[in-house]
Scaffold this motif. Structure first.
Motif, PDB file in Angstrom:
ATOM      1  N   PRO A 352       2.045   5.026  -1.088  1.00 42.68           N
ATOM      2  CA  PRO A 352       2.297   5.085  -2.524  1.00 42.68           C
ATOM      3  C   PRO A 352       1.257   5.954  -3.241  1.00 42.68           C
ATOM      4  O   PRO A 352       0.077   5.980  -2.890  1.00 42.68           O
ATOM      5  N   ALA A 356       1.121   5.047  -9.795  1.00 43.65           N
ATOM      6  CA  ALA A 356       2.577   4.906  -9.888  1.00 43.65           C
ATOM      7  C   ALA A 356       2.989   3.508  -9.407  1.00 43.65           C
ATOM      8  O   ALA A 356       2.336   2.913  -8.543  1.00 43.65           O
ATOM      9  N   LEU A 357       4.073   3.004  -9.962  1.00 41.05           N
ATOM     10  CA  LEU A 357       4.600   1.700  -9.569  1.00 41.05           C
ATOM     11  C   LEU A 357       5.468   1.866  -8.316  1.00 41.05           C
ATOM     12  O   LEU A 357       6.348   2.727  -8.263  1.00 41.05           O
ATOM     13  N   THR A 358       5.211   1.042  -7.327  1.00 43.92           N
ATOM     14  CA  THR A 358       6.038   1.021  -6.110  1.00 43.92           C
ATOM     15  C   THR A 358       6.689  -0.352  -6.024  1.00 43.92           C
ATOM     16  O   THR A 358       5.996  -1.379  -6.076  1.00 43.92           O
ATOM     17  N   SER A 359       8.017  -0.381  -5.907  1.00 46.55           N
ATOM     18  CA  SER A 359       8.735  -1.660  -5.926  1.00 46.55           C
ATOM     19  C   SER A 359       9.916  -1.614  -4.957  1.00 46.55           C
ATOM     20  O   SER A 359      10.541  -0.565  -4.767  1.00 46.55           O
ATOM     21  N   GLY A 400      -5.215  -2.617  -7.670  1.00 54.80           N
ATOM     22  CA  GLY A 400      -4.082  -2.307  -8.529  1.00 54.80           C
ATOM     23  C   GLY A 400      -3.404  -3.579  -8.963  1.00 54.80           C
ATOM     24  O   GLY A 400      -3.911  -4.687  -8.781  1.00 54.80           O
ATOM     25  N   SER A 412       1.327  -1.360  -8.366  1.00 56.19           N
ATOM     26  CA  SER A 412       0.899  -0.038  -8.824  1.00 56.19           C
ATOM     27  C   SER A 412      -0.563   0.140  -8.417  1.00 56.19           C
ATOM     28  O   SER A 412      -1.356  -0.798  -8.495  1.00 56.19           O
ATOM     29  N   SER A 415      -5.642   4.728 -10.342  1.00 59.88           N
ATOM     30  CA  SER A 415      -5.917   6.167 -10.185  1.00 59.88           C
ATOM     31  C   SER A 415      -7.402   6.353  -9.904  1.00 59.88           C
ATOM     32  O   SER A 415      -8.218   6.452 -10.817  1.00 59.88           O
TER      33      SER A 415
END
Length: 448
Positions: A352, A356-359, A400, A412, A415
């Motif tokens: 990922p 960024a959001l990973t779902s 995160g 997520s 950064s």
């Protein structure tokens, strides 16, 4: 033998030339014989051929088949003349007919049959098999999970857990569980779940179509080779787990769904009857089940489900298999819940991206109780780096936000340069992996 007296006077027996009555003597009559003879020197008649001689007071008699002949008294014995030649032997008379055979006497009546003794009573039936054992241990390459064989339910389904149901019929054998995930796997067997059904190439359910043009939903792809089999837990007894199992080999339909809301679809694992409610099921570790009409409550500590009817909440072997969103007259979306209470995303190339959001949709129908993919994330090397070879599996730690819902798992990544962090395989120094060199994986389950 027949004996006749010479005193017998019978018509035709003695010729009129000899009307005297000699002293009573006996002659022996042999049926079927002829007698021929001539006088001898002593006044007797000697035997000749088949003849037989009787002497009657100096009178001799020779019997022939037709009459008795008496000879005159003999005088002094003179010299014997030459013996004349014998005349021809007379033909035998006809054999007398046999008398009639006497009739058989009546057969005696049979005596009465003795009564049968009483039949012995049948001994009690022993309990079925013991509780299901756990699946095999998790191997490095991921052991294949074995699905539980259902115990016999009240409607008669016999499972490995062995409890005998009231109706006693043998139910379907539990299907083999989904393949164990590589790395973080959990040796648990679900008892409140869909065991098997049609799947896609990733092993995910294809039980429902995506939409429907009416408020009726029919399963798809169900067949003898892809049966729709489900189980519902109802606690345990002294013989082991009490689980009901039911299944279909053809498609089934939920009709008359409620418009403009989400409908939760269930099946009764004792009777096979389908149903739905607009109330989301409650899954809790323990507590008092709701009596609200149409409200299902499952107590995990007791492994028992209850369906409220407005007054009470009796224990009921119900399993929820999915849900659908209904519009005014159509179905706009559907979800089939994950089989065996397990979701495995498989390996997903490229880690990922930070920020960024990973779902992913796990579709368990309830938030997972065990998972691999939060705080640490299983990863597999695709291109060698940091002394890892292709195929090596490790895990990354990241900072995160993580989120779990009854249908999804996601996170997520912050950064930062070390948002994803690994350790060098040989020297243990910290390193930041190259995202494209790795694949990651989600694996979650609810455990019951």
């Amino acid at each position: 033998m027949l004996t006749l007296s010479m005193n017998d006077q019978r018509s035709g027996d003695l010729p009129p030339a000899y009307p005297f009555q000699p002293p009573s003597k006996w002659l022996t009559y042999v049926p079927g014989k002829k007698y021929r003879a001539g006088p001898t020197a002593d006044g007797a008649i000697g035997p000749d051929g088949n003849g037989y001689v009787c002497k009657l007071d100096n009178r001799d008699a020779v019997w022939t088949p037709s009459h008795w002949m008496l000879l005159a008294p003999t005088g002094p014995t003179g010299a014997l003349g030459p013996t004349g030649a014998l005349g021809p032997t007379g033909a035998l008379g006809p054999t007398g007919a046999l008398g009639p055979t006497g009739a058989l006497g009546p057969t005696g009546a049979l005596g009465p049959t003795g009564a049968l003794g009483p039949t012995g009573s049948t001994g009690p039936t022993g309990p079925s098999g013991g509780p299901a054992g756990p699946t095999g241990p998790t191997g490095a390459a991921g052991a294949t999970g074995v699905g539980a064989t259902g115990a016999t339910g009240a409607a008669g389904a016999t499972g490995a857990a062995g409890a005998t149901g009231a109706a006693g019929a043998t139910g379907l054998t539990g299907a083999t569980g989904a393949a164990g995930a590589t790395g973080a796997t959990f040796d648990l067997v679900a008892r409140q779940t869909v065991f098997s059904g049609p799947v896609d190439t990733n092993g995910l359910p294809t039980l429902f179509p995506a939409t429907s043009s009416s408020l009726t939903l029919t399963t798809q792809n169900v067949s003898g080779s892809a049966p729709f089999v489900f189980t519902a837990a109802q606690g345990a007894n002294i013989a082991g787990n009490v689980d009901y199992i039911y299944g279909f080999t053809s498609n089934k339909t939920w009709s008359g769904l409620t418009a403009s809301t989400t409908n939760y679809l269930y099946a009764n694992a004792s009777t096979g009857v389908l149903g739905f409610t607009t109330l989301q099921p409650i899954y809790q570790f323990g507590g008092t089940p709701s009596v609200t009409n149409g409200q299902f409550t499952f107590n995990v500590s007791q492994m028992t489900g209850y369906m409220g009817n407005g007054t009470t909440a009796p224990a009921t072997p119900i399993i929820f298999v999915g849900e659908c969103v209904c519009g005014a007259s159509t179905i706009t979306s559907t979800i089939a819940y994950a089989y065996n209470g397990i979701y495995d995303s498989g390996w997903i190339a490229t880690l990922p991206t930070a920020g960024a959001l990973t779902s992913k949709n796990h579709n368990l129908g309830v938030a997972p109780s065990m998972l691999a993919g939060l705080d640490t994330l299983p990863i597999k090397n695709l291109t060698a780096e940091n002394n890892y070879a292709v195929g090596d599996i490790t895990a990354i730690s990241f900072a995160g936000s993580q989120v779990l819902t009854r249908l999804t798992i996601g996170f997520s990544v912050y950064s930062s340069a070390y948002a994803n962090a690994i350790f060098n395989k040989t020297n243990g120094s910290g390193a930041s992996p190259i995202n494209a060199n790795w694949a990651y994986r989600f694996y979650v389950m609810r455990g019951w």
